[in-house]
Design a protein around this motif. Structure first.
Motif, PDB file in Angstrom:
ATOM      1  N   ALA A 227       0.861  -1.189   0.000  1.00 44.20           N
ATOM      2  CA  ALA A 227       0.000   0.000   0.000  1.00 44.20           C
ATOM      3  C   ALA A 227       0.891   1.230   0.000  1.00 44.20           C
ATOM      4  N   ASN A 228       0.261   2.403  -0.125  1.00 45.09           N
ATOM      5  CA  ASN A 228       1.004   3.652   0.041  1.00 45.09           C
ATOM      6  C   ASN A 228       0.104   4.727   0.614  1.00 45.09           C
ATOM      7  N   ALA A 229       0.738   5.798   1.119  1.00 45.03           N
ATOM      8  CA  ALA A 229      -0.003   6.872   1.765  1.00 45.03           C
ATOM      9  C   ALA A 229       0.624   8.219   1.442  1.00 45.03           C
ATOM     10  N   HIS A 230      -0.231   9.201   1.121  1.00 45.92           N
ATOM     11  CA  HIS A 230       0.178  10.587   0.901  1.00 45.92           C
ATOM     12  C   HIS A 230      -0.353  11.417   2.065  1.00 45.92           C
ATOM     13  N   ALA A 231       0.469  12.285   2.610  1.00 48.26           N
ATOM     14  CA  ALA A 231       0.048  13.157   3.705  1.00 48.26           C
ATOM     15  C   ALA A 231      -0.079  14.596   3.222  1.00 48.26           C
ATOM     16  N   PHE A 232      -1.167  15.244   3.639  1.00 51.95           N
ATOM     17  CA  PHE A 232      -1.427  16.628   3.264  1.00 51.95           C
ATOM     18  C   PHE A 232      -1.696  17.440   4.532  1.00 51.95           C
ATOM     19  N   GLU A 233      -1.297  18.671   4.520  1.00 57.61           N
ATOM     20  CA  GLU A 233      -1.550  19.557   5.649  1.00 57.61           C
ATOM     21  C   GLU A 233      -2.197  20.847   5.156  1.00 57.61           C
TER      22      GLU A 233
ATOM     23  N   PRO B 248      -2.868  23.928   7.184  1.00 54.18           N
ATOM     24  CA  PRO B 248      -2.780  24.625   8.474  1.00 54.18           C
ATOM     25  C   PRO B 248      -3.794  25.752   8.625  1.00 54.18           C
ATOM     26  N   GLU B 249      -4.150  26.409   7.499  1.00 53.33           N
ATOM     27  CA  GLU B 249      -5.104  27.513   7.581  1.00 53.33           C
ATOM     28  C   GLU B 249      -6.499  27.031   7.983  1.00 53.33           C
ATOM     29  N   LYS B 250      -6.752  25.723   7.804  1.00 55.03           N
ATOM     30  CA  LYS B 250      -8.042  25.133   8.199  1.00 55.03           C
ATOM     31  C   LYS B 250      -7.863  24.075   9.284  1.00 55.03           C
ATOM     32  N   THR B 251      -6.685  23.996   9.852  1.00 55.23           N
ATOM     33  CA  THR B 251      -6.340  23.074  10.959  1.00 55.23           C
ATOM     34  C   THR B 251      -6.633  21.614  10.611  1.00 55.23           C
ATOM     35  N   LEU B 252      -6.468  21.251   9.340  1.00 55.64           N
ATOM     36  CA  LEU B 252      -6.725  19.876   8.912  1.00 55.64           C
ATOM     37  C   LEU B 252      -5.431  19.165   8.513  1.00 55.64           C
ATOM     38  N   LYS B 253      -5.360  17.889   8.879  1.00 59.71           N
ATOM     39  CA  LYS B 253      -4.350  16.985   8.354  1.00 59.71           C
ATOM     40  C   LYS B 253      -5.075  15.828   7.676  1.00 59.71           C
ATOM     41  N   ILE B 254      -4.588  15.487   6.510  1.00 58.31           N
ATOM     42  CA  ILE B 254      -5.293  14.498   5.686  1.00 58.31           C
ATOM     43  C   ILE B 254      -4.299  13.463   5.184  1.00 58.31           C
ATOM     44  N   LYS B 255      -4.728  12.208   5.177  1.00 58.20           N
ATOM     45  CA  LYS B 255      -3.945  11.147   4.552  1.00 58.20           C
ATOM     46  C   LYS B 255      -4.802  10.435   3.511  1.00 58.20           C
ATOM     47  N   ARG B 256      -4.193  10.226   2.361  1.00 54.63           N
ATOM     48  CA  ARG B 256      -4.832   9.428   1.316  1.00 54.63           C
ATOM     49  C   ARG B 256      -4.108   8.097   1.212  1.00 54.63           C
ATOM     50  N   TRP B 257      -4.810   7.012   1.505  1.00 57.24           N
ATOM     51  CA  TRP B 257      -4.263   5.662   1.447  1.00 57.24           C
ATOM     52  C   TRP B 257      -4.833   4.943   0.231  1.00 57.24           C
ATOM     53  N   GLN B 258      -4.115   3.930  -0.261  1.00 58.43           N
ATOM     54  CA  GLN B 258      -4.653   3.095  -1.330  1.00 58.43           C
ATOM     55  C   GLN B 258      -3.960   1.737  -1.355  1.00 58.43           C
ATOM     56  N   PHE B 259      -4.725   0.715  -1.753  1.00 65.49           N
ATOM     57  CA  PHE B 259      -4.144  -0.600  -1.980  1.00 65.49           C
ATOM     58  C   PHE B 259      -5.016  -1.354  -2.963  1.00 65.49           C
TER      59      PHE B 259
END
Length: 771
Positions: A116-122, A124-135
């Motif tokens: 699998a793999n994962a991309h991390a996004f931040e 900060p202006e909206k106080t969100l952290k996001i990860k996109r996973w896929q397999f």
């Protein structure tokens, strides 16, 4: 043949899933929490990754975007593929507020896992952290995409999430040869699945996408991608409280037989993805345990482990055609003769034998159907269309592959199945391709340089090895006439290669034997190449060779050293060079390396040649000219070991290891360190063959239930082990500590012989044998 194609679909998870709180809480992050993983480099976020599967795979950039990439089908080798059709160019995920829009295509980090793999996004202006996973689940024509959104702020966030799918239903490379004609795609919103369904207007090819929440709106969208695809958007209104998180699942599936099969695939993915992910994770853990290497160099140890995962990434199944390893991703995802003939020797050594058998069966069946004379094909697309019916070297290398596999499985029926192809192939090789009758077949080998199709050194070396191995096969099968004939040819070729191809002036075997006219044409072309690359030493050397030819003409073909191509080392790879010549040639070879390995063409060497400095700066434009590749380097490793130089062999392995995770974490590029295919099949040959057969000295003889173990370790490896090496119905482990050898086996009835460096031999049966 006419191939019909898949209906890829993504369905609303809620349409299939019940209200199971356990499943709703399942995440890929939790399932993979104890899995190996490697984080990428920020400077390579704008470079490719692959989410691998044997039916479907996805290629994009590590930053989360899906640029048009690849050259085999220009700009189309990325995206989501379900060979022999493409499903999508990719997708966008955007978050929208009244005052802000964030497109999730500029990840701050990328992490690769074995499956699998994962991309991390931040944000900060909206106080969100996001990860996109896929397999991609095993044996499944679909994939899961999982979005984890975390609100780290103190205020509730209200926003919309858009999923924009860029469908591009098109055929694979050479599709037109099997009447696969691309047409315009058309979209339809399907309320039954709360998602978009796209169809190729002229073919029964479909793709659909949806999520496990019902969209609030669905609209058409604009696509900037080339081709006949279309774009559509699904929008979801989300509310995320302070310090809360939300997980949303998307899935994509396909079928080239019916919409019903696509629906069933989606039902399976969306109902069972946690179990599918766990199953694939456990299978990869099993791959890691097979032929498990432990050495002082932890970087090399990690490299070897991940090369086993890489090998599995390349398995490509199209049931109507067959299963086999692709050569590399993204531009060579289909099947090759010679790439497999190298790589499968490594696959066998790491226990991935089912892949070996299926690939061999595919190559053999298609070669016989197309050529019918034992000639092995070179390249075939996933629709069954053969691009190149075979280069000369692929036919003899097939014979050696079959003998090598037999050492591991001891299956007489295996030899009986493929010996007819070998016999026909060797007859074709010598009768149809040796015009002057000197024993050296003419034609292209591994070097794809225009004009290099006379008597090539690699073709000669692999032909000699083929007759040695074919003689052994014939002997096992009781064909004494063939065995004696093959042995005689092999002995003659060994003598002639050492006599006719050797150049004392260059301390090297020649690139080829040819006429003066052929050589002069090649020299002129090579001078232009060297001048373009600003290689004055190469120009001077070739001009001197040109003057010699003109002043000392020959009416008959003779050997020439022109390009210093890596194939001049194949006589040492197969072990037929006499020791004096071998050491001279291996020392000459050291002039044509850089910190990552061996130059494909020696005249392309640059200022880094001969150095061991890991500093590297990528050139601005990719080209195979001037390339350093893992296969030539692996050949050099095997060659050094064949002549008792494990320290030199390890040096080349260390150079290759520098390119592991250089650009794509967890992988090794075809061209070192960051060019060409992001993962390449023959890499496992370059590591597994020398480590298993030479450093640990494991020589299997499954037919007689015997194993010979003759470790020849480099000085740096004072302690090393190789565990769970599968041979026939046995599993061997070898432990080395400062010259002391201990071998264990699961089948105590097998005979194990330890061959020690001092010449002593210890033979025994039982669960453990030691000195």
């Amino acid at each position: 043949m006419r191939i019909r194609f898949l209906i890829p679909c993504v369905f609303l998870a809620g349409f299939f899933l019940g209200c199971n709180s356990e499943r709703k809480e399942a995440t890929l992050a939790a399932i993979l929490a104890d899995s190996p993983n490697i984080s990428g480099k920020s400077e390579y976020l704008n470079s490719p990754y692959v989410t691998a599967g044997d039916r479907v795979y996805m290629v994009g950039h590590q930053n989360g975007s899906f640029p048009e990439l690849g050259w085999h089908i220009t700009g189309e080798m990325g995206g989501i593929w379900n060979h022999p059709i493409k499903l999508m160019d990719g997708f966008d995920l955007t978050l929208n507020w009244e005052d802000h829009t964030a497109n999730l295509n500029q990840a701050t980090s990328f992490t690769n896992y074995p499956m699998a793999n994962a991309h991390a996004f931040e944000l900060p202006e909206k106080t969100l952290k996001i990860k996109r996973w896929q397999f991609v689940p095993d044996h499944t024509e679909g994939l899961l995409i999982q979005l984890e959104i975390q609100n780290e702020g103190v205020e509730t966030q209200n926003f919309s999430l858009d999923f924009i799918g860029y469908a591009d239903l098109r055929p694979t490379w050479l599709g037109e040869r099997t009447q696969m004609i691309d047409s315009t795609d058309r979209g339809h919103y399907d309320t039954a699945i709360n998602g978009w369904r796209i169809k190729d207007a002229g073919n029964p090819w479909f793709t659909c996408y949806a999520a496990d929440v019902t969209p609030d709106t669905h609209t058409e969208a604009e696509s900037a991608y080339a081709g006949k695809g279309v774009a559509h958007k699904l929008s979801y209104a989300l509310e995320l409280e302070a310090n809360a998180s939300r997980t949303i699942n998307f899935a994509i599936s396909g079928s080239y037989t019916s919409a019903e099969e696509a629906t069933e695939t989606l039902r399976t993915i969306l109902n069972e993805w946690p179990e599918l992910a766990q199953t694939k994770k456990e299978r990869y853990q099993s791959l890691a345990e097979q032929t498990k290497l432990t050495v002082p160099d932890t970087n090399m140890q990690e490299t070897f482990e991940w090369l086993k995962y890489n090998s599995d990434w390349l398995v490509r199944t199209v049931p109507e055609v067959g299963t086999g390893i692709g050569a590399g991703i993204p531009d060579y995802p289909w099947w090759f003769g010679v790439d497999s003939e190298y790589a499968l020797q490594g696959y066998m050594a790491i226990g991935q034998d089912e892949t070996v058998y299926k690939t061999i069966a595919l190559l053999d069946s298609v070669s016989n159907a197309l050529n019918g004379n034992g000639k092995i094909i070179h390249e075939m697309s996933t629709n069954g269309a053969v691009f190149n019916p075979g280069n000369i070297n692929e036919t003899p290398q097939f014979a050696s592959l079959i003998w090598q596999v037999y050492q591991w499985n001891g299956d007489r029926a295996f030899l009986e199945t493929y010996f007819p192809t070998i016999k026909k192939g060797l007859e074709w090789l010598m009768k149809e391709n040796d015009a002057d009758g000197n024993g050296f077949p003419e034609g292209f080998g591994m070097m794809e340089i225009h004009g290099l199709d006379s008597e090539m050194i690699d073709v000669a070396a692999y032909t000699q090895k083929a007759f040695v191995d074919a003689a052994k096969i014939a002997d096992v099968l009781g064909d004494s006439t063939a065995a004696n004939t093959y042995e005689a040819i092999a002995a003659n070729l060994k003598h002639k290669i050492n006599a006719d191809f050797w150049s004392e002036d260059f301390n090297s075997y020649a690139d080829f034997i040819g006429t003066d006219e052929q050589a002069l044409h090649l020299i002129d072309d090579a001078i232009i190449r060297a001048d373009t690359l600003n290689k004055p030493w190469a120009i001077a050397e070739m001009e001197e060779t040109k003057r010699f030819i003109q002043q000392n003409p020959s009416a008959t073909p003779r050997p020439f050293v022109l390009h210093h191509n890596w194939v001049v080392n194949t006589p040492m790879e197969v072990g037929i060079a006499d020791s004096v010549k071998a050491i001279k040639a291996l020392d000459t070879g050291k002039k044509f390396v850089n910190p990552f390995g061996v130059f494909v063409t020696g005249i392309d060497r640059d200022a880094s040649a001969g150095s061991n400095d890991g500093a590297y700066k990528a050139p601005p434009i990719f080209t195979y000219t001037g390339a350093v590749m893992t296969l030539p380097t692996g050949v050099q490793v095997r060659a050094e070991n064949n002549y008792g130089r494990p320290n030199e062999a390890l040096d080349y392995l260390e150079r290759m290891t520098r390119s592991f995770s250089y650009a794509l974490p967890g992988s090794m590029y075809e061209v070192s360190p960051d060019f060409g295919m992001m993962t390449q099949a023959w890499n496992i040959y370059s590591f597994a063959y020398p480590i298993v057969h030479q450093f640990f000295g494991i020589q299997p003889n499954a037919a007689e239930k015997k194993v010979s173990i003759a470790p020849r370790m480099p000085d740096k490896w004072n302690e090393a082990s190789l565990e769970n090496v599968r041979i026939g119905d046995n599993t061997i482990s070898v432990f080395w500590t400062n010259g002391k050898v201990r071998a264990t086996q699961t089948n105590p009835k097998w005979e194990v012989t330890l061959h020690l460096a001092n010449g002593e031999e210890i033979t025994g049966k039982g669960e453990e044998i030691t000195n």
